[in-house]
Design a protein around this motif. Structure first.
Motif, short mmCIF file in Angstrom:
data_model
loop_
_atom_site.label_atom_id
_atom_site.label_comp_id
_atom_site.label_asym_id
_atom_site.label_seq_id
_atom_site.Cartn_x
_atom_site.Cartn_y
_atom_site.Cartn_z
N LEU A 1 0.94 -1.08 0.00
CA LEU A 1 0.02 0.01 -0.25
C LEU A 1 1.06 1.27 0.00
CD1 LEU A 1 -2.74 1.38 0.35
CD2 LEU A 1 -2.91 1.14 2.64
N ALA A 2 2.03 1.28 0.91
CA ALA A 2 2.83 2.43 0.64
C ALA A 2 3.50 2.50 -0.62
CB ALA A 2 4.01 2.16 1.86
N LEU A 3 3.92 1.64 -1.22
CA LEU A 3 4.46 1.61 -2.59
C LEU A 3 3.29 2.37 -3.51
CD1 LEU A 3 6.29 1.30 -4.93
CD2 LEU A 3 5.59 -0.98 -5.27
N ALA A 4 2.04 1.68 -3.48
CA ALA A 4 1.21 2.18 -4.24
C ALA A 4 0.60 3.73 -3.99
CB ALA A 4 -0.15 1.42 -4.21
N ALA A 5 0.80 3.90 -2.95
CA ALA A 5 0.56 5.62 -2.48
C ALA A 5 1.69 6.48 -2.90
CB ALA A 5 0.53 5.62 -0.94
N LEU A 6 2.97 5.86 -2.98
CA LEU A 6 4.19 6.71 -3.38
C LEU A 6 3.82 6.98 -4.84
CD1 LEU A 6 6.59 8.30 -2.76
CD2 LEU A 6 7.88 6.12 -3.07
N ILE B 1 -0.11 2.74 -12.91
CA ILE B 1 0.11 2.40 -11.68
C ILE B 1 -0.60 0.88 -11.38
CG2 ILE B 1 -0.98 2.74 -9.23
CD1 ILE B 1 -0.59 5.75 -9.86
N ASP B 2 -1.69 0.69 -12.22
CA ASP B 2 -2.43 -0.52 -12.05
C ASP B 2 -1.45 -1.77 -12.71
OD1 ASP B 2 -4.81 0.61 -10.82
OD2 ASP B 2 -6.02 0.34 -12.61
N ARG B 3 -0.71 -1.37 -13.86
CA ARG B 3 0.07 -2.16 -14.67
C ARG B 3 1.31 -2.58 -13.57
NH1 ARG B 3 -1.38 0.79 -19.04
NH2 ARG B 3 0.77 1.86 -19.35
N VAL B 4 2.00 -1.47 -13.03
CA VAL B 4 2.98 -1.67 -12.04
C VAL B 4 2.55 -2.60 -11.07
CG1 VAL B 4 4.60 -0.68 -10.39
CG2 VAL B 4 4.44 0.51 -12.53
N LEU B 5 1.28 -2.53 -10.38
CA LEU B 5 0.92 -3.21 -9.24
C LEU B 5 0.74 -4.66 -10.04
CD1 LEU B 5 -1.57 -0.53 -7.58
CD2 LEU B 5 1.01 -1.37 -6.93
N ILE B 6 0.11 -4.93 -11.10
CA ILE B 6 0.06 -6.27 -11.52
C ILE B 6 1.16 -6.74 -11.60
CG2 ILE B 6 -0.79 -7.26 -13.60
CD1 ILE B 6 -3.08 -5.21 -13.85
N GLY B 7 2.11 -6.26 -12.10
CA GLY B 7 3.52 -6.87 -12.23
C GLY B 7 4.28 -7.31 -11.28
N ALA C 1 -5.61 -4.83 -8.64
CA ALA C 1 -4.52 -3.85 -8.82
C ALA C 1 -5.50 -2.30 -8.72
CB ALA C 1 -4.05 -3.78 -10.15
N ALA C 2 -6.64 -2.38 -9.20
CA ALA C 2 -7.55 -1.10 -9.12
C ALA C 2 -7.97 -0.77 -7.65
CB ALA C 2 -8.88 -1.23 -10.10
N ALA C 3 -8.35 -1.90 -6.86
CA ALA C 3 -8.69 -1.76 -5.50
C ALA C 3 -7.50 -1.27 -4.58
CB ALA C 3 -9.16 -3.21 -5.29
N LEU C 4 -6.34 -1.78 -5.03
CA LEU C 4 -5.36 -1.36 -4.32
C LEU C 4 -4.92 0.03 -4.61
CD1 LEU C 4 -2.67 -1.78 -2.15
CD2 LEU C 4 -1.57 -2.94 -4.20
N ARG C 5 -4.85 0.41 -5.88
CA ARG C 5 -4.87 1.87 -6.32
C ARG C 5 -5.75 2.85 -5.69
NH1 ARG C 5 -7.27 4.22 -9.83
NH2 ARG C 5 -7.75 2.33 -11.39
N ALA C 6 -7.02 2.44 -5.49
CA ALA C 6 -8.00 3.24 -4.84
C ALA C 6 -7.69 3.38 -3.27
CB ALA C 6 -9.45 2.51 -5.07
#
Length: 147
Positions: A24-29, A48-54, A63-68
Motif C-alpha cells: 500500500l505504501a508503494l502504491a501510495a508513493l 500504476i495498475d500495470r505496475v501493481l499487477i506486474g 490492482a484497481a482496488a489497491l490503487r483506490a
C-alpha cells in the motif's frame, strides 16, 4: 489497512511494516508521483495498475482496488519522506531500483515531464538510498521502453 499505514507513517522512528502495508505504501508513493504535476490522468492510473499487477501478481480488479486505497492514503498521508522511510526499511536495496523505475514509469505515463515531478524524483531517490545517477539510468530505461 489504510488507518494502520497512516498510523505507522505518523510515527517518528523506524517501524516494521507488514507486507500488505508495504504494498500500500508503494502504491501510495506511485499515486504521489502521478499527482506531482498537479494532474492525475487516466494514463497514470492505468500505469500504476500495470505496475501493481506486474510487481505483486494482482489481477486487474485487485490492482484497481489497491490503487483506490493508495489514493486515499496519499491524500491523507504526511510528507513524502515518511513514505520513503518505511519503504527503505521494508524493501532490499536491489528492489528499490525497481521502485524508482516504477515511479519513473508513472511520471512518464502522460508523455510529459514537469518540474514538480522532477523535484519529487530528485528528492525520493536518495531517500530510498538510490544515487542520482542510478535514478537517471532508471529513467532512461523507462524511456527506452517507450514508457
Amino acid at each position: 489497512m489504510v488507518m494502520g499505514l497512516l498510523r505507522r507513517l505518523a510515527q517518528p522512528g523506524p517501524v516494521a511494516l507488514p507486507a500488505e502495508e508495504a504494498r500500500l505504501a508503494l502504491a501510495a508513493l506511485l499515486v504521489r508521483a502521478a499527482r506531482a504535476d498537479g494532474s492525475y490522468e487516466r494514463a497514470e492510473a492505468a500505469r500504476i495498475d500495470r505496475v501493481l499487477i506486474g510487481r505483486f501478481g494482482l489481477d486487474a480488479a485487485g490492482a484497481a482496488a489497491l490503487r483506490a486505497e493508495a489514493e486515499a492514503v496519499e491524500a491523507e498521508a504526511p510528507d513524502t519522506v515518511r513514505f520513503t522511510r518505511v519503504l527503505k526499511d521494508a524493501v532490499p536495496l536491489n528492489d528499490r531500483i525497481g521502485l524508482i523505475e516504477a515511479m519513473w514509469a508513472v511520471v512518464l505515463a502522460d508523455g510529459t515531464r514537469d518540474a514538480g515531478e522532477d523535484r519529487l524524483m530528485r528528492m525520493v531517490a536518495p531517500l530510498l538510498g538510490i544515487t542520482d545517477r542510478d535514478s537517471g539510468l532508471a529513467r532512461q530505461r523507462m524511456e527506452r521502453k517507450g514508457i
